[in-house]
Design a protein around this motif. Structure first.
Motif, PDB file in Angstrom:
ATOM      1  N   VAL A 161      13.405  21.188 -19.390  1.00  0.00           N
ATOM      2  CA  VAL A 161      12.114  20.884 -20.707  1.00  0.00           C
ATOM      3  C   VAL A 161      11.017  20.344 -19.841  1.00  0.00           C
ATOM      4  N   LEU A 162      11.281  19.537 -18.774  1.00  0.00           N
ATOM      5  CA  LEU A 162      10.098  18.756 -18.201  1.00  0.00           C
ATOM      6  C   LEU A 162       9.522  19.762 -17.667  1.00  0.00           C
ATOM      7  N   GLN A 163       9.961  20.858 -16.733  1.00  0.00           N
ATOM      8  CA  GLN A 163       9.094  22.040 -16.155  1.00  0.00           C
ATOM      9  C   GLN A 163       8.408  22.637 -17.279  1.00  0.00           C
ATOM     10  N   ASP A 164       9.063  23.034 -18.258  1.00  0.00           N
ATOM     11  CA  ASP A 164       8.274  23.712 -19.636  1.00  0.00           C
ATOM     12  C   ASP A 164       7.211  22.740 -19.960  1.00  0.00           C
ATOM     13  N   ILE A 165       7.227  21.493 -20.067  1.00  0.00           N
ATOM     14  CA  ILE A 165       6.198  20.534 -20.283  1.00  0.00           C
ATOM     15  C   ILE A 165       5.126  20.691 -19.572  1.00  0.00           C
ATOM     16  N   LEU A 166       5.306  20.390 -18.146  1.00  0.00           N
ATOM     17  CA  LEU A 166       4.415  20.518 -17.180  1.00  0.00           C
ATOM     18  C   LEU A 166       3.546  21.691 -16.925  1.00  0.00           C
ATOM     19  N   SER A 167       4.158  22.912 -17.161  1.00  0.00           N
ATOM     20  CA  SER A 167       3.617  24.217 -16.971  1.00  0.00           C
ATOM     21  C   SER A 167       2.656  24.448 -18.234  1.00  0.00           C
TER      22      SER A 167
ATOM     23  N   ILE B 133      -4.491  14.760  -5.766  1.00  0.00           N
ATOM     24  CA  ILE B 133      -3.804  14.633  -4.424  1.00  0.00           C
ATOM     25  C   ILE B 133      -2.394  14.128  -4.504  1.00  0.00           C
ATOM     26  N   TYR B 134      -2.029  13.214  -5.438  1.00  0.00           N
ATOM     27  CA  TYR B 134      -0.855  12.715  -5.859  1.00  0.00           C
ATOM     28  C   TYR B 134       0.049  13.532  -7.035  1.00  0.00           C
ATOM     29  N   LYS B 135      -0.343  14.821  -7.297  1.00  0.00           N
ATOM     30  CA  LYS B 135       0.198  15.369  -8.226  1.00  0.00           C
ATOM     31  C   LYS B 135       1.730  15.791  -8.136  1.00  0.00           C
ATOM     32  N   GLU B 136       2.121  16.097  -6.753  1.00  0.00           N
ATOM     33  CA  GLU B 136       3.396  16.515  -6.554  1.00  0.00           C
ATOM     34  C   GLU B 136       4.196  15.093  -6.663  1.00  0.00           C
ATOM     35  N   HIS B 137       3.663  14.232  -6.126  1.00  0.00           N
ATOM     36  CA  HIS B 137       4.229  12.732  -6.085  1.00  0.00           C
ATOM     37  C   HIS B 137       4.768  12.285  -7.830  1.00  0.00           C
ATOM     38  N   PHE B 138       3.626  12.507  -8.592  1.00  0.00           N
ATOM     39  CA  PHE B 138       4.069  12.059 -10.103  1.00  0.00           C
ATOM     40  C   PHE B 138       5.147  13.280 -10.599  1.00  0.00           C
ATOM     41  N   LYS B 139       5.016  14.447 -10.039  1.00  0.00           N
ATOM     42  CA  LYS B 139       6.115  15.320 -10.809  1.00  0.00           C
ATOM     43  C   LYS B 139       7.564  15.032 -10.243  1.00  0.00           C
TER      44      LYS B 139
ATOM     45  N   SER C 275      -2.512  24.497 -21.060  1.00  0.00           N
ATOM     46  CA  SER C 275      -3.617  24.034 -22.121  1.00  0.00           C
ATOM     47  C   SER C 275      -4.894  23.476 -21.517  1.00  0.00           C
ATOM     48  N   ILE C 276      -4.633  22.911 -20.225  1.00  0.00           N
ATOM     49  CA  ILE C 276      -6.179  22.231 -19.772  1.00  0.00           C
ATOM     50  C   ILE C 276      -7.051  23.245 -19.150  1.00  0.00           C
ATOM     51  N   ASN C 277      -6.248  24.360 -18.466  1.00  0.00           N
ATOM     52  CA  ASN C 277      -7.063  25.302 -18.039  1.00  0.00           C
ATOM     53  C   ASN C 277      -7.708  26.005 -19.265  1.00  0.00           C
ATOM     54  N   ASN C 278      -6.972  26.280 -20.542  1.00  0.00           N
ATOM     55  CA  ASN C 278      -7.555  26.850 -21.719  1.00  0.00           C
ATOM     56  C   ASN C 278      -8.861  26.002 -22.227  1.00  0.00           C
ATOM     57  N   TYR C 279      -8.708  24.738 -22.145  1.00  0.00           N
ATOM     58  CA  TYR C 279      -9.693  23.658 -22.586  1.00  0.00           C
ATOM     59  C   TYR C 279     -10.934  23.853 -21.571  1.00  0.00           C
TER      60      TYR C 279
ATOM     61  N   LYS D 237       0.595  16.561 -27.894  1.00  0.00           N
ATOM     62  CA  LYS D 237       1.142  17.890 -28.761  1.00  0.00           C
ATOM     63  C   LYS D 237       2.171  18.760 -28.108  1.00  0.00           C
ATOM     64  N   ILE D 238       2.040  18.910 -26.886  1.00  0.00           N
ATOM     65  CA  ILE D 238       2.771  19.564 -26.023  1.00  0.00           C
ATOM     66  C   ILE D 238       4.102  18.926 -25.990  1.00  0.00           C
ATOM     67  N   ILE D 239       4.085  17.715 -25.556  1.00  0.00           N
ATOM     68  CA  ILE D 239       5.031  16.702 -25.629  1.00  0.00           C
ATOM     69  C   ILE D 239       6.050  16.651 -26.745  1.00  0.00           C
TER      70      ILE D 239
END
Length: 276
Positions: free
Chosen positions: A99-105, A79-85, A110-114, A241-243
């Motif tokens: 860089v932040l946008q690249d990390i989040l994307s 629900i609050y994912k946009e708030h965290f962004k 990665s989570i979708n692949n997992y 690892k992404i970070i």
């Protein structure tokens, strides 16, 4: 299985009788002596078991509570994912927003692949287990294969629970020791294939985490947060690892967690290079 309870009880008794006979024939211990020993052990177990029953119930309730809390946290996080962004955007300087946008994307990918790799692993484990149970002629082999595939998502404990359920289901057909041994062999073979082929080829390649770091993460996660920690260890490692890969001062740690295995190391003064 509930309808076949009487059959399960009958076959379980015959299975126990076969074990008694095996011990009598190979170790020369009469069935009467075996029962006396079991009675004495049972009395001691009842005394200690009553004391442990309360703690066991508390442990089960803790697992259920943790599972419920995880569902609630996940729901609130979505629900609050946009708030965290926006929070991260305000926390980091303007020049680092790319860089932040690249990390989040990349975290999202990665989570979708997992998740996709977990589903593939579950399907393959279900098929292999069901096929093995069909070969040794176990009743409900399709259902038991599916249950094993789903419970296999829970590290360590899941396959044990699935094995117990499979053994109980096998008693609806017969109580022969050969069937029980066949079930154990099927589970061992499937686990060997899963741990040595499926996990490295499917999961670790999807999240780009090497096997050593994955195992260490699962152990630490289990010690810190139980089953939930074991289940969340790999996606959390993938996020770290992404970070690490995108922060220059932490890039070495990202390399350590990755799957890069150079064939030869060349050491030089004040400089380390690798050659493939």
């Amino acid at each position: 299985m509930a309808n076949d309870f009487e059959t399960i009880k009958k076959n379980a008794n015959s299975f126990i009788l076969e074990i008694h006979k095996f011990i009598r024939e190979n170790f020369e211990v009469s069935i009467g002596d075996q029962k006396k020993y079991l009675d004495s052990v049972t009395k001691d177990s009842v005394k200690t078991g009553q004391a442990k029953l309360g703690s066991f119930i508390i442990s089960i309730s803790d697992v259920l509570l943790d599972s419920t809390i995880m569902i609630v946290y996940t729901f609130l996080f979505l629900i609050y994912k946009e708030h965290f962004k926006l929070f991260f955007a305000k926390l980091i300087k303007q020049e680092n927003h790319a860089v932040l946008q690249d990390i989040l994307s990349q975290i999202k990918v990665s989570i979708n692949n997992y998740i996709v790799s977990l589903i593939i692993e579950m399907i393959v484990v279900s098929i292999l287990t069901g096929l093995g149970l069909w070969i040794i002629d176990v009743k409900y082999f399709i259902l038991l294969g599916l249950i094993t595939g789903i419970l296999n998502l829970i590290p360590y404990i899941g396959i044990f629970i699935a094995g117990v359920i499979t053994v109980l289901a096998s008693l609806t057909g017969s109580g022969e020791i050969s069937v029980i041994l066949g079930i154990l062999i099927v589970n061992i073979i499937v686990q060997f294939i899963d741990n040595n082929l499926l996990v490295p080829l499917i999961i670790n390649t999807k999240v780009e985490i090497n096997a050593f770091v994955s195992i260490m993460g699962i152990i630490v996660g289990g010690a810190a947060a139980g089953i939930a920690g074991m289940f969340l260890a790999i996606p959390l490692l993938a996020i770290l690892k992404i970070i690490f890969d995108r922060i220059d001062s932490l890039s070495a740690w990202g390399y350590l967690m990755g799957n890069h295995v150079p064939r030869k190391f060349v050491w030089r003064k004040r400089k380390i290079t690798t050659e493939n």
